[in-house]
Design a protein around this motif. Structure first.
Motif, PDB file in Angstrom:
ATOM      1  N   PRO A 267       0.813  -1.231   0.000  1.00 24.09           N
ATOM      2  CA  PRO A 267       0.000   0.000   0.000  1.00 24.09           C
ATOM      3  C   PRO A 267       0.840   1.271   0.000  1.00 24.09           C
ATOM      4  O   PRO A 267       0.335   2.349  -0.310  1.00 24.09           O
ATOM      5  CB  PRO A 267      -0.834  -0.122   1.269  1.00 24.09           C
ATOM      6  N   CYS A 268       2.128   1.177   0.369  1.00 22.69           N
ATOM      7  CA  CYS A 268       3.001   2.357   0.391  1.00 22.69           C
ATOM      8  C   CYS A 268       3.676   2.514  -0.974  1.00 22.69           C
ATOM      9  O   CYS A 268       4.301   1.579  -1.475  1.00 22.69           O
ATOM     10  CB  CYS A 268       4.054   2.219   1.484  1.00 22.69           C
ATOM     11  N   GLY A 271       8.482   3.808  -2.851  1.00 22.79           N
ATOM     12  CA  GLY A 271       9.538   3.263  -2.009  1.00 22.79           C
ATOM     13  C   GLY A 271       9.295   3.406  -0.515  1.00 22.79           C
ATOM     14  O   GLY A 271      10.222   3.186   0.281  1.00 22.79           O
ATOM     15  N   GLY A 272       8.083   3.733  -0.098  1.00 21.63           N
ATOM     16  CA  GLY A 272       7.779   3.845   1.322  1.00 21.63           C
ATOM     17  C   GLY A 272       7.824   2.488   2.007  1.00 21.63           C
ATOM     18  O   GLY A 272       7.538   1.459   1.394  1.00 21.63           O
ATOM     19  N   VAL A 273       8.186   2.484   3.279  1.00 20.65           N
ATOM     20  CA  VAL A 273       8.269   1.245   4.059  1.00 20.65           C
ATOM     21  C   VAL A 273       6.992   1.087   4.869  1.00 20.65           C
ATOM     22  O   VAL A 273       6.618   1.964   5.655  1.00 20.65           O
ATOM     23  CB  VAL A 273       9.495   1.269   4.983  1.00 20.65           C
ATOM     24  N   CYS A 274       6.311  -0.082   4.678  1.00 18.50           N
ATOM     25  CA  CYS A 274       5.017  -0.346   5.318  1.00 18.50           C
ATOM     26  C   CYS A 274       5.216  -1.075   6.642  1.00 18.50           C
ATOM     27  O   CYS A 274       6.062  -1.972   6.757  1.00 18.50           O
ATOM     28  CB  CYS A 274       4.143  -1.186   4.380  1.00 18.50           C
ATOM     29  N   SER A 275       4.428  -0.697   7.629  1.00 16.15           N
ATOM     30  CA  SER A 275       4.427  -1.400   8.916  1.00 16.15           C
ATOM     31  C   SER A 275       2.996  -1.490   9.423  1.00 16.15           C
ATOM     32  O   SER A 275       2.170  -0.617   9.165  1.00 16.15           O
ATOM     33  CB  SER A 275       5.315  -0.689   9.942  1.00 16.15           C
ATOM     34  N   SER A 276       2.699  -2.618  10.128  1.00 21.64           N
ATOM     35  CA  SER A 276       1.343  -2.856  10.630  1.00 21.64           C
ATOM     36  C   SER A 276       1.417  -3.512  11.994  1.00 21.64           C
ATOM     37  O   SER A 276       2.035  -4.575  12.145  1.00 21.64           O
ATOM     38  CB  SER A 276       0.547  -3.731   9.656  1.00 21.64           C
ATOM     39  N   ASP A 277       0.819  -2.883  12.989  1.00 25.62           N
ATOM     40  CA  ASP A 277       0.766  -3.442  14.341  1.00 25.62           C
ATOM     41  C   ASP A 277      -0.635  -3.915  14.717  1.00 25.62           C
ATOM     42  O   ASP A 277      -0.801  -4.662  15.677  1.00 25.62           O
ATOM     43  CB  ASP A 277       1.228  -2.398  15.360  1.00 25.62           C
ATOM     44  N   HIS A 280      -5.823  -4.961   9.772  1.00 25.60           N
ATOM     45  CA  HIS A 280      -6.529  -4.092   8.832  1.00 25.60           C
ATOM     46  C   HIS A 280      -6.081  -2.621   8.917  1.00 25.60           C
ATOM     47  O   HIS A 280      -6.808  -1.732   8.487  1.00 25.60           O
ATOM     48  CB  HIS A 280      -8.055  -4.172   9.022  1.00 25.60           C
ATOM     49  N   SER A 281      -4.897  -2.354   9.476  1.00 23.96           N
ATOM     50  CA  SER A 281      -4.388  -0.986   9.497  1.00 23.96           C
ATOM     51  C   SER A 281      -2.898  -1.007   9.164  1.00 23.96           C
ATOM     52  O   SER A 281      -2.222  -2.036   9.334  1.00 23.96           O
ATOM     53  CB  SER A 281      -4.629  -0.330  10.853  1.00 23.96           C
ATOM     54  N   PHE A 282      -2.369   0.124   8.712  1.00 20.92           N
ATOM     55  CA  PHE A 282      -0.947   0.200   8.361  1.00 20.92           C
ATOM     56  C   PHE A 282      -0.496   1.651   8.417  1.00 20.92           C
ATOM     57  O   PHE A 282      -1.305   2.587   8.475  1.00 20.92           O
ATOM     58  CB  PHE A 282      -0.720  -0.355   6.948  1.00 20.92           C
ATOM     59  N   SER A 283       0.823   1.837   8.408  1.00 16.13           N
ATOM     60  CA  SER A 283       1.420   3.169   8.302  1.00 16.13           C
ATOM     61  C   SER A 283       2.626   3.070   7.375  1.00 16.13           C
ATOM     62  O   SER A 283       3.229   1.992   7.232  1.00 16.13           O
ATOM     63  CB  SER A 283       1.837   3.699   9.678  1.00 16.13           C
ATOM     64  N   CYS A 284       2.965   4.198   6.751  1.00 17.68           N
ATOM     65  CA  CYS A 284       4.063   4.223   5.793  1.00 17.68           C
ATOM     66  C   CYS A 284       5.156   5.179   6.269  1.00 17.68           C
ATOM     67  O   CYS A 284       4.870   6.307   6.688  1.00 17.68           O
ATOM     68  CB  CYS A 284       3.574   4.665   4.418  1.00 17.68           C
ATOM     69  N   LYS A 285       6.399   4.737   6.207  1.00 15.43           N
ATOM     70  CA  LYS A 285       7.552   5.610   6.445  1.00 15.43           C
ATOM     71  C   LYS A 285       8.085   6.016   5.083  1.00 15.43           C
ATOM     72  O   LYS A 285       8.650   5.185   4.342  1.00 15.43           O
ATOM     73  CB  LYS A 285       8.614   4.871   7.257  1.00 15.43           C
ATOM     74  N   CYS A 286       7.889   7.276   4.754  1.00 11.08           N
ATOM     75  CA  CYS A 286       8.176   7.741   3.392  1.00 11.08           C
ATOM     76  C   CYS A 286       9.644   8.110   3.212  1.00 11.08           C
ATOM     77  O   CYS A 286      10.331   8.520   4.160  1.00 11.08           O
ATOM     78  CB  CYS A 286       7.306   8.952   3.068  1.00 11.08           C
ATOM     79  N   ARG A 287      10.105   7.992   2.004  1.00  9.02           N
ATOM     80  CA  ARG A 287      11.429   8.473   1.634  1.00  9.02           C
ATOM     81  C   ARG A 287      11.453   9.999   1.698  1.00  9.02           C
ATOM     82  O   ARG A 287      10.411  10.659   1.638  1.00  9.02           O
ATOM     83  CB  ARG A 287      11.767   8.006   0.219  1.00  9.02           C
ATOM     84  N   GLU A 288      12.650  10.534   1.783  1.00 11.73           N
ATOM     85  CA  GLU A 288      12.804  11.985   1.865  1.00 11.73           C
ATOM     86  C   GLU A 288      12.162  12.648   0.641  1.00 11.73           C
ATOM     87  O   GLU A 288      12.379  12.241  -0.494  1.00 11.73           O
ATOM     88  CB  GLU A 288      14.286  12.372   1.930  1.00 11.73           C
ATOM     89  N   GLY A 289      11.353  13.633   0.900  1.00 14.73           N
ATOM     90  CA  GLY A 289      10.680  14.357  -0.167  1.00 14.73           C
ATOM     91  C   GLY A 289       9.250  13.906  -0.404  1.00 14.73           C
ATOM     92  O   GLY A 289       8.477  14.619  -1.052  1.00 14.73           O
ATOM     93  N   HIS A 291       5.418  12.427   1.059  1.00 12.47           N
ATOM     94  CA  HIS A 291       4.569  12.496   2.242  1.00 12.47           C
ATOM     95  C   HIS A 291       3.167  12.023   1.861  1.00 12.47           C
ATOM     96  O   HIS A 291       2.865  11.728   0.699  1.00 12.47           O
ATOM     97  CB  HIS A 291       4.538  13.925   2.801  1.00 12.47           C
ATOM     98  N   GLY A 292       2.266  11.982   2.824  1.00  9.92           N
ATOM     99  CA  GLY A 292       0.914  11.473   2.615  1.00  9.92           C
ATOM    100  C   GLY A 292       0.737  10.106   3.256  1.00  9.92           C
ATOM    101  O   GLY A 292       1.714   9.445   3.650  1.00  9.92           O
ATOM    102  N   ILE A 293      -0.507   9.639   3.370  1.00  8.14           N
ATOM    103  CA  ILE A 293      -0.800   8.356   4.026  1.00  8.14           C
ATOM    104  C   ILE A 293      -0.079   7.205   3.345  1.00  8.14           C
ATOM    105  O   ILE A 293       0.446   6.305   4.005  1.00  8.14           O
ATOM    106  CB  ILE A 293      -2.325   8.113   4.045  1.00  8.14           C
ATOM    107  N   THR A 294      -0.018   7.243   2.030  1.00  4.17           N
ATOM    108  CA  THR A 294       0.657   6.175   1.276  1.00  4.17           C
ATOM    109  C   THR A 294       1.900   6.686   0.559  1.00  4.17           C
ATOM    110  O   THR A 294       2.357   6.063  -0.402  1.00  4.17           O
ATOM    111  CB  THR A 294      -0.316   5.542   0.263  1.00  4.17           C
ATOM    112  N   CYS A 295       2.435   7.811   1.009  1.00  2.00           N
ATOM    113  CA  CYS A 295       3.620   8.426   0.375  1.00  2.00           C
ATOM    114  C   CYS A 295       3.342   8.800  -1.080  1.00  2.00           C
ATOM    115  O   CYS A 295       4.232   8.734  -1.946  1.00  2.00           O
ATOM    116  CB  CYS A 295       4.836   7.503   0.456  1.00  2.00           C
ATOM    117  N   GLN A 296       2.121   9.161  -1.345  1.00  3.70           N
ATOM    118  CA  GLN A 296       1.721   9.435  -2.714  1.00  3.70           C
ATOM    119  C   GLN A 296       2.092  10.833  -3.192  1.00  3.70           C
ATOM    120  O   GLN A 296       2.092  11.102  -4.404  1.00  3.70           O
ATOM    121  CB  GLN A 296       0.195   9.230  -2.863  1.00  3.70           C
ATOM    122  N   ALA A 297       2.423  11.770  -2.265  1.00  4.17           N
ATOM    123  CA  ALA A 297       2.712  13.159  -2.646  1.00  4.17           C
ATOM    124  C   ALA A 297       4.210  13.450  -2.501  1.00  4.17           C
ATOM    125  O   ALA A 297       4.905  12.858  -1.665  1.00  4.17           O
ATOM    126  CB  ALA A 297       1.893  14.111  -1.779  1.00  4.17           C
TER     127      ALA A 297
END
Length: 334
Positions: A267-268, A271-277, A280-289, A291-297
């Motif tokens: 879902p990221c 090149g964002g790194v996905c993590s789920s704790d 049915h939920s997740f978060s993305c650690k985006c590369r520099e530059g 941003h957004g929920i899925t690093c789409q911007a």
């Protein structure tokens, strides 16, 4: 049709004759028939009732029913009635060139039989159940009829699916018929089983089983509904056994928990790194530059493209503007 093991006293059918006479006493209808050893007729209602057990040697019963009114002169009519006795014999004719090859009905005949409503009887396959379902697979099991020895079975799988996901169009119903001989069925705990493969995922189904031999097709079982709306994939192995596992991303004893990061598509994005704790939920650690929920911007100011301490303003995902300090000028864009 009448079941060969129908109990004595069963109502087989009802014959009716109509008299258009307006006078009630003239329009009364009475029924009669020649004396029969197996069937009795109610002279006022027209119900035919079984009065003795049916011998298995009969494939059908034929007789004539007569009706007359109460008027004068008397009006009368007659009708020939044929009852088909459903009997399955496990012994094929000795002169049949291939005694283990069963007759195959036409699709029209099969569909008509598959939609015939029948209560559980001596000649219907019994205890029809779906033992396990996958997203494109199901294990069907049943017990043989109490009467007769079928050489094989017809399995009708009716599916109902919406049209292209539209809620305004009526659902489309399709019927697939499996014609299987006994040698292609698996015996598990005294029951016959057949894996239904190549089903459509996330779909509703109904299955009907009918015994057959070289001469006739039996009565249909009670329809059994099931669906493939599961997060499980299954495949058949030897001797009717099967192996099931959760679809990608799903986990838990019943595959009800979901880790989006382990699904077929990350879902990221960018090149964002996905993590789920939590399921049915997740978060993305985006590369520099990014941003957004899925690093789409993308923020072009992230790399500080403006010189001499100018302030960078993000105009879009691909352009920026520099606000220069006193003494400096210029607008720089990607």
């Amino acid at each position: 049709m009448v079941d060969v093991l129908a109990p004595v006293g069963s109502i087989l059918l009802r014959v009716r004759a109509l008299d258009k006479d307006v006078q009630p006493y003239n329009s009364e209808v009475y029924y009669s028939m020649q004396k029969q050893s197996l069937v009795a007729l109610n002279e006022t209602t027209g119900h035919l009732m079984l009065k003795a057990p049916l011998p298995s040697r009969y494939s059908n019963l034929t007789f004539t029913v007569m009706a007359h009114d109460g008027g004068s002169p008397r009006r009368q009519g007659r009708a020939k009635v044929t009852l088909i006795v459903k009997i399955i014999s496990g012994t094929p004719p000795t002169n049949h060139p291939h005694p283990h090859i069963a007759l195959t009905p036409t699709l029209t005949q099969a569909t008509q039989l598959g939609t015939h409503k029948s209560s559980t009887g001596s000649r219907t396959p019994l205890n029809v159940t779906i033992e396990k379902t996958g997203h494109e697979w199901a294990m069907l099991c049943w017990s043989p009829p109490r009467s007769g020895q079928p050489l094989g079975y017809l399995i009708f799988v009716n599916s109902t699916a919406s049209t292209n996901g539209s809620s305004t169009l009526p659902p489309v119903t399709e019927t697939v018929v499996f014609n299987v001989s006994l040698v292609h069925l698996v015996l598990k705990n005294g029951r016959l089983c057949k894996a239904l493969e190549n089903l459509t995922s996330n779909n509703d189904y109904e299955v009907v089983v009918i015994g057959r031999n070289l001469k006739e097709i039996g009565l249909p079982s009670t329809p059994v509904p099931f669906n493939t709306k599961v997060n499980v994939t299954c495949r058949s192995v030897v001797n009717g056994e099967f192996i099931c596992s959760c679809l990608p991303g799903f986990y838990g004893e019943d595959c009800s928990l979901y880790n989006p990061c382990d699904s077929e598509k990350n879902p990221c994005s960018n090149g964002g790194v996905c993590s789920s704790d939590v399921s049915h939920s997740f978060s993305c650690k985006c590369r520099e530059g990014y941003h957004g929920i899925t690093c789409q911007a993308y923020d072009p100011c992230a790399h500080s493209p403006c010189q001499n301490n100018a302030h960078c303003i993000n105009i879009s995902n691909s352009s920026y503007q520099c606000l220069c300090e006193a003494g400096y000028t210029g607008i720089k864009h990607f």
